[in-house]
Scaffold this motif. Structure first.
Motif, PDB file in Angstrom:
ATOM      1  N   VAL A 148       0.785  -1.242   0.099  1.00  0.00           N
ATOM      2  CA  VAL A 148      -0.020   0.003  -0.211  1.00  0.00           C
ATOM      3  C   VAL A 148       0.903   1.395   0.058  1.00  0.00           C
ATOM      4  CG1 VAL A 148      -2.028  -1.241   1.347  1.00  0.00           C
ATOM      5  CG2 VAL A 148      -0.061   0.067   2.399  1.00  0.00           C
ATOM      6  N   ALA A 149       0.247   2.421  -0.368  1.00  0.00           N
ATOM      7  CA  ALA A 149       0.978   3.652  -0.246  1.00  0.00           C
ATOM      8  C   ALA A 149       1.642   4.131   0.776  1.00  0.00           C
ATOM      9  CB  ALA A 149      -0.070   4.750  -0.862  1.00  0.00           C
ATOM     10  N   THR A 150       0.935   3.535   1.992  1.00  0.00           N
ATOM     11  CA  THR A 150       1.612   4.213   3.432  1.00  0.00           C
ATOM     12  C   THR A 150       3.060   3.428   3.589  1.00  0.00           C
ATOM     13  OG1 THR A 150      -0.556   4.266   4.150  1.00  0.00           O
ATOM     14  CG2 THR A 150       1.120   4.076   5.816  1.00  0.00           C
ATOM     15  N   ALA A 151       2.985   2.025   3.249  1.00  0.00           N
ATOM     16  CA  ALA A 151       4.133   1.461   3.310  1.00  0.00           C
ATOM     17  C   ALA A 151       5.117   2.005   2.393  1.00  0.00           C
ATOM     18  CB  ALA A 151       4.110  -0.362   3.070  1.00  0.00           C
ATOM     19  N   ALA A 152       4.972   2.253   1.196  1.00  0.00           N
ATOM     20  CA  ALA A 152       6.029   2.777   0.133  1.00  0.00           C
ATOM     21  C   ALA A 152       6.487   4.170   0.698  1.00  0.00           C
ATOM     22  CB  ALA A 152       5.466   2.727  -1.086  1.00  0.00           C
ATOM     23  N   ALA A 153       5.583   4.737   0.983  1.00  0.00           N
ATOM     24  CA  ALA A 153       6.222   6.081   1.608  1.00  0.00           C
ATOM     25  C   ALA A 153       6.944   6.101   2.812  1.00  0.00           C
ATOM     26  CB  ALA A 153       4.989   6.945   1.921  1.00  0.00           C
ATOM     27  N   ALA A 180       1.124  -1.376   5.845  1.00  0.00           N
ATOM     28  CA  ALA A 180       2.265  -1.049   6.431  1.00  0.00           C
ATOM     29  C   ALA A 180       3.141  -1.716   7.606  1.00  0.00           C
ATOM     30  CB  ALA A 180       2.155   0.571   7.119  1.00  0.00           C
ATOM     31  N   SER A 181       1.928  -2.442   8.370  1.00  0.00           N
ATOM     32  CA  SER A 181       2.623  -3.199   9.682  1.00  0.00           C
ATOM     33  C   SER A 181       3.287  -4.291   8.798  1.00  0.00           C
ATOM     34  CB  SER A 181       1.701  -3.357  10.470  1.00  0.00           C
ATOM     35  OG  SER A 181       0.605  -4.225   9.947  1.00  0.00           O
ATOM     36  N   GLU A 182       2.748  -5.029   7.807  1.00  0.00           N
ATOM     37  CA  GLU A 182       3.487  -6.060   7.247  1.00  0.00           C
ATOM     38  C   GLU A 182       4.702  -5.810   6.881  1.00  0.00           C
ATOM     39  OE1 GLU A 182      -0.941  -8.321   6.549  1.00  0.00           O
ATOM     40  OE2 GLU A 182       0.131  -7.044   4.784  1.00  0.00           O
ATOM     41  N   VAL A 183       4.744  -4.584   6.042  1.00  0.00           N
ATOM     42  CA  VAL A 183       6.123  -4.397   5.396  1.00  0.00           C
ATOM     43  C   VAL A 183       7.102  -4.118   6.362  1.00  0.00           C
ATOM     44  CG1 VAL A 183       7.204  -2.678   3.907  1.00  0.00           C
ATOM     45  CG2 VAL A 183       5.127  -3.757   3.039  1.00  0.00           C
ATOM     46  N   LEU A 184       6.756  -3.320   7.357  1.00  0.00           N
ATOM     47  CA  LEU A 184       7.663  -2.878   8.475  1.00  0.00           C
ATOM     48  C   LEU A 184       8.301  -4.285   9.271  1.00  0.00           C
ATOM     49  CD1 LEU A 184       6.485   0.233   9.992  1.00  0.00           C
ATOM     50  CD2 LEU A 184       8.154   0.202   8.109  1.00  0.00           C
TER      51      LEU A 184
END
Length: 502
Positions: free
Chosen positions: A387-392, A435-439
């Motif tokens: 999602v955009a949040t994770a990418a940003a 975002a939590s999964e990417v982090l």
């Protein structure tokens, strides 16, 4: 952000003034604590430099003399009302407050359920508190309120409430949010103290509006923006002006209630009230902590824009009516503010438009922009991977670490494996990683990749930064941004047309 508030001076001034009020008369002092006693993020946003836990720290200095009663309106539990700063319901917020107060060594007396009407959800909450050793009381709606003072101050009014057993000279009455019944609880206690032959007094600690700032000061306007659902309006305290010849700012609910509150106190005590105005009742000294008025004005204007964007999203979600949105827009117009004055809005929208015009595959692209501490704007867009949040967040942390945008921190095979877990095993409709999964994947990569470790460490530098997304954030991504301390807003658009899985 430029500092505009002296937190140390405020705590010193405020604690001194509360002590003066405690020692300035006979009997126990019931102090109605409005606003957020802990994690007052609104105050921290409009008064840059304000410690969001300043108020509980000043109470900590008075902990030997103070105990706390927490009020919560039964209807807010029954309707699962949410505290937006944390995205949790009011019943959970009560539990969180108790834990926080205990961490500061403050004494929790009890929880009072106000305007209780035997709601099943409330009964379950009371059982939950009692089984964890938290004393609870229930207060029915006060008969005769607000006009019939003789009934209010009688066995049928406050007398029908149980007396809350207290022992200390200062009783702080706090709540998860407005309309929780703090005032009624204080006055009920005054009535019972009087019945038992003891003197007791009432005072109010309301952070906003700031009584010694001009009526149209952006900090006071920001308070109206924060309470559009309550329809609060700042006004000159006419009682104060008449009594002392000097203007002071208060808000409509306090001004409307003051004549009744004064009559109730006089009926209970049998003596003329010590207060000539609702401002007199207050002990707030926050205005004296402002060290740079211009910095606070700018921060408050940003908060008004933020609240307007939130109102548009809340309206889209069906949480507020159009009158609240109109009020938020009027506040924007009063100060000649535009959404684009929030620096992260246009970069997010412009990049989204650019990608959409580039190819049809980007038709539903979502973009988030983050303003870094040095003012640089970094963007990230949604993709089939994340999602955009994770990418940003990844892009922003990479810039802070001095790494190029092209650097891979997480192996594509790791991201694909997590996506397969979501779609093939957990049967989630959306495979894009949150975002939590990417982090979490970044944290795992950091165990073998020093660059990933350095980027992960830079995430803490994003605390206090602003962000904007071109679509309404999911609850999960909103929580990650809150936990990182990032002030995020969104455009009032959903990512998809789905009604349940959005």
């Amino acid at each position: 952000m430029k500092i505009g508030f002296d937190a140390d001076k405020y705590i010193e001034e405020q604690s001194k003034y509360i002590l003066e009020r405690i020692n300035g008369g006979e009997g126990r002092l019931y102090l109605e604590f409005g606003g957020k006693l802990v994690h007052d993020k609104h105050a921290a946003r409009v008064l840059p430099g304000f410690d969001e836990n300043a108020k509980i720290k000043l109470l900590q200095k008075l902990k030997d003399q103070a105990e706390i009663i927490i009020c919560v309106y039964a209807g807010d539990i029954a309707t699962s009302k949410v505290r937006q700063d944390f995205g949790i319901t009011y019943d959970l917020e009560v539990l969180r407050l108790i834990d926080t107060f205990r961490q500061y060594g403050l004494s929790i007396n009890s929880v009072v359920i106000t305007r209780y009407m035997d709601e099943p959800a409330v009964q379950n909450f009371v059982k939950r508190l009692n089984r964890r050793g938290i004393k609870t009381y229930t207060h029915q709606p006060t008969k005769g309120y607000p006009a019939d003072v003789d009934t209010i101050v009688s066995d049928n009014g406050y007398g029908s409430n149980p007396y809350i057993e207290v022992t200390k000279p200062l009783v702080v009455v706090n709540a998860p949010g407005p309309g929780s019944g703090k005032l009624a609880t204080c006055l009920s206690q005054l009535y019972h103290e009087s019945l038992q032959g003891r003197k007791a007094r009432y005072a109010k600690f309301e952070t906003f509006p700031v009584w010694n700032l001009p009526l149209n000061h952006p900090v006071n306007k920001a308070y109206e923006a924060a309470t559009i659902d309550l329809h609060d309006v700042n006004m000159i305290d006419s009682f104060h002006l008449e009594a002392y010849g000097t203007p002071a700012v208060n808000y409509n609910r306090d001004l409307e209630a003051f004549p009744v509150v004064r009559r109730i106190i006089e009926k209970i005590t049998g003596a003329e009230s010590e207060y000539k105005s609702p401002t007199d009742m207050g002990v707030n000294r926050i205005g004296f902590g402002i060290s740079d008025d211009e910095a606070c004005r700018e921060a408050a204007c940003q908060e008004i824009i933020r609240r307007y964007l939130m109102a548009l999203c809340d309206y889209k979600k069906g949480l507020i009516d159009d009158a609240a949105v109109e009020k938020a827009k009027l506040l924007m117009d009063d100060l000649d503010l535009k959404v684009e004055d929030r620096k992260v809005v246009l970069p997010a929208r412009d990049y989204a438009d650019f990608k959409r015009n580039l190819a049809a595959k980007y038709e539903n692209v979502v973009v988030m922009a983050i303003e870094l501490p040095d003012g640089q704007i970094v963007t990230g867009r949604s993709s089939r991977r994340m999602v955009a949040t994770a990418a940003a967040l990844l892009n922003a942390a990479k810039v802070l670490a001095g790494f190029p945008d092209s650097m891979l921190l997480i192996s594509p095979s790791v991201l694909e494996a997590i996506q397969n877990l979501k779609s093939d095993i957990l049967h989630n409709e959306k495979a894009s990683l949150t975002a939590s999964e990417v982090l979490a994947a970044l944290a795992v990569s950091a165990t073998t990749n020093p660059a990933a470790q350095e980027v992960e460490n830079k995430l803490t530098a994003l605390r206090g930064c602003k962000a904007h997304c071109t679509a309404i954030l999911s609850d999960a991504d909103s929580k990650v941004l809150r936990d990182l301390g990032i002030d995020a807003t969104c455009d009032p658009e959903y990512v998809t047309n789905n009604l349940y899985s959005v």
